[in-house]
Design an enzyme around this catalytic site. Structure first.
Site, short mmCIF file in Angstrom:
data_model
loop_
_atom_site.label_atom_id
_atom_site.label_comp_id
_atom_site.label_asym_id
_atom_site.label_seq_id
_atom_site.Cartn_x
_atom_site.Cartn_y
_atom_site.Cartn_z
N HIS A 56 0.74 -1.09 0.08
CA HIS A 56 0.00 0.11 0.02
C HIS A 56 0.80 1.16 -0.02
O HIS A 56 2.00 1.17 0.59
CB HIS A 56 -0.85 0.09 1.31
CG HIS A 56 -1.52 -1.09 1.55
ND1 HIS A 56 -1.38 -2.12 2.13
CD2 HIS A 56 -3.09 -1.24 1.28
CE1 HIS A 56 -2.48 -2.92 2.19
NE2 HIS A 56 -3.40 -2.48 1.75
N ASP A 247 -5.30 -13.50 -3.79
CA ASP A 247 -4.77 -13.63 -2.41
C ASP A 247 -4.97 -14.79 -1.73
O ASP A 247 -6.49 -15.35 -1.31
CB ASP A 247 -5.77 -12.46 -1.52
CG ASP A 247 -5.22 -11.25 -1.75
OD1 ASP A 247 -4.37 -10.87 -2.59
OD2 ASP A 247 -5.67 -10.01 -1.20
N ASP A 257 -11.93 -12.13 10.80
CA ASP A 257 -10.91 -12.09 9.74
C ASP A 257 -9.55 -12.85 10.16
O ASP A 257 -8.93 -12.06 10.96
CB ASP A 257 -10.86 -10.74 9.11
CG ASP A 257 -9.60 -10.34 8.23
OD1 ASP A 257 -9.39 -11.51 7.85
OD2 ASP A 257 -9.58 -9.28 7.84
N ASP A 289 -1.85 -13.24 1.20
CA ASP A 289 -2.20 -12.00 1.96
C ASP A 289 -2.59 -12.66 3.23
O ASP A 289 -3.85 -12.93 3.66
CB ASP A 289 -3.49 -11.63 1.28
CG ASP A 289 -3.72 -10.11 1.97
OD1 ASP A 289 -3.06 -9.83 2.80
OD2 ASP A 289 -4.97 -9.83 1.82
C1 GLT Z 1 -5.93 -5.73 4.30
C2 GLT Z 1 -6.89 -6.59 3.92
C3 GLT Z 1 -6.42 -7.54 2.72
C4 GLT Z 1 -6.23 -6.63 1.50
C5 GLT Z 1 -4.98 -5.57 1.37
C6 GLT Z 1 -4.96 -4.90 0.16
S1 GLT Z 1 -5.20 -4.73 2.90
O1 GLT Z 1 -4.72 -6.40 4.78
O2 GLT Z 1 -7.14 -7.59 4.84
O3 GLT Z 1 -7.36 -8.35 2.22
O4 GLT Z 1 -5.84 -7.57 0.29
O5 GLT Z 1 -5.84 -3.58 0.47
MN MN Z 2 -6.61 -9.53 0.74
MN MN Z 3 -7.95 -10.83 4.57
#
Ligand code: GLT
Ligand code: MN
Ligand code: MN
Length: 389
Positions: A56, A247, A257, A289
């Protein structure tokens, strides 16, 4: 054999600065790890064998940095990339941390916030392109509501569309080679987030001025938070030519989450996902991610990163075995066999075909008696995954 689980650049494994750089803060506890600088993170990723690093704008350049600070940070980061050979395939904007975005960015009720979000994104696009990014992700973490008393969701759709249309024009105007990847999530940090799923995003993309520039960035954990089948979502995106990025992580269904290490929980989903990506020939980044458990120190963070990549490669090998397994492939072929007598009815519509099909007779009872042998097929799949096959 274990050598084959060592990542290479051809695997296109990437991590975000925010992933291995996660300091372990949660809503109930303070950070547990020291912050690593972007340069330190680049070196850590090179050490564990990653191919690329994504960021970011504010992971790299603090939101209040002076122009001189920005230039120094970017110079140091570029030097670290050159030294390690890491690439930057993707960049994105932080439109969620700053209090200004508490009611959303592109969908905020305040027109000044919407304008600021556009300005911030144009500058972040410039930064990403300067560092080599060809994919630009939009995760609208704050684009939602706690109560629908606050805004008309139809207006929110229009505001979001206006922003993406503006930004695709900006990219064209600059002559950038950049595609957008929209990332859905059902909730967290907002009570509800607009365009909650991959399917919702795909529907939205078709309404844009430049749909060809815009695809999706599905995240495994996000579809699972919504109780959905991630493999099916990715398959639909791929089939529509819209899988611009992905991701990878993991998530226990219905929980908060979690962003767990790839393949650490839903191993079967992870397997079918890897199999899908490899079978169709997806050639984009495999972006993790996710972040390490809060219990970990920096060595544990490396274990986490290595684990994501290693599990992917193990599952890739399992997928090859699945495809080469005569018994498994035999069962699949059998399930699809038969039906020579209906071949003439199949294919695109013609009036003759439709008339012939309407007049045909079927042994419905026999169709209902057929066993598909999916119990055996799934057991063989599980045995393959469990390492006894
Ligand atoms: C954040 C979010 C992710 C996104 C990222 C990109 S930032 O960590 O939880 O799922 O992919 O903005
Ligand atoms: Mn993500
Ligand atoms: Mn996430």
């Amino acid at each position: 054999m274990s050598e084959s689980y060592t990542p290479t650049p051809a695997d296109k494994f990437t991590f975000g600065l925010w992933t291995v750089g996660n300091i372990g803060r949660d809503p109930f506890g303070e950070p547990v790890r020291a912050a690593l600088s972007p340069v330190q993170i680049v070196h850590l990723l090179a050490e564990v064998g990653a191919w690329g690093v994504n960021f970011h704008d504010n992971d790299l350049v603090p939101i209040d940095a002076t122009p001189a600070e920005r230039d120094r940070i970017v110079r140091d980061f570029k030097a670290a990339l050159a030294e390690t050979g890491l690439v930057v395939p993707m960049a994105t904007t932080n439109l969620f941390t700053d209090p200004a975005f508490k009611d959303g960015a592109f969908t905020s009720n305040d027109p000044r916030v919407r304008a600021y979000a556009l300005q911030k994104t144009m500058r972040a696009i410039d930064l990403g392109v300067e560092l080599g990014a060809s994919t630009y992700v939009f995760w609208g973490g704050r684009e939602g509501t706690e109560t629908d008393a606050t805004k008309n969701p139809v207006d929110s759709v229009k505001r979001f569309r206006e922003a993406i249309n503006f930004l695709t024009e900006y990219v064209r105007d600059q002559g950038y080679n950049l595609r957008f990847a929209l990332e859905p999530k059902p909730n967290e940090p907002r009570g509800d987030i607009y365009f909650a799923t991959v399917g919702a995003m795909l529907g939205f993309i078709a309404t844009l001025d430049h749909p060809e520039m815009v695809g999706v960035n599905p995240e495994m954990a996000h579809e699972q938070m919504a109780g959905l089948n991630f493999v099916h979502a990715v398959a639909q995106a791929w089939e529509a030519g819209k899988l611009f990025h992905i991701d990878l992580n993991d998530q226990v269904y219905s929980r908060y989450d979690q962003d767990l290490r790839f393949g650490s929980h839903n191993i079967k989903t992870a397997f079918f996902l890897v199999k899908l990506l490899e079978d169709v020939g997806y050639d984009g980044s495999r972006h993790f991610d996710a972040h390490a458990y809060r219990t970990e120190d920096v060595e544990g963070v490396k274990d986490f990163a290595r684990g994501c990549m290693r599990t992917y490669l193990i599952l890739k090998e399992k997928a090859q075995r699945f495809n080469a397994d005569a018994e498994i492939q035999g069962l699949l072929a059998e399930a699809q066999a038969g039906g020579e007598e209906v071949a003439a009815y199949q294919g695109a519509y013609t009036a003759e075909r439709a008339a012939a099909l309407k007049a045909a007779t079927f042994d419905r009872a026999a169709l209902g008696r057929k066993g598909y042998a999916y119990e055996r097929l799934d057991q063989l799949t599980m045995e393959l995954l469990l390492g006894v096959r």
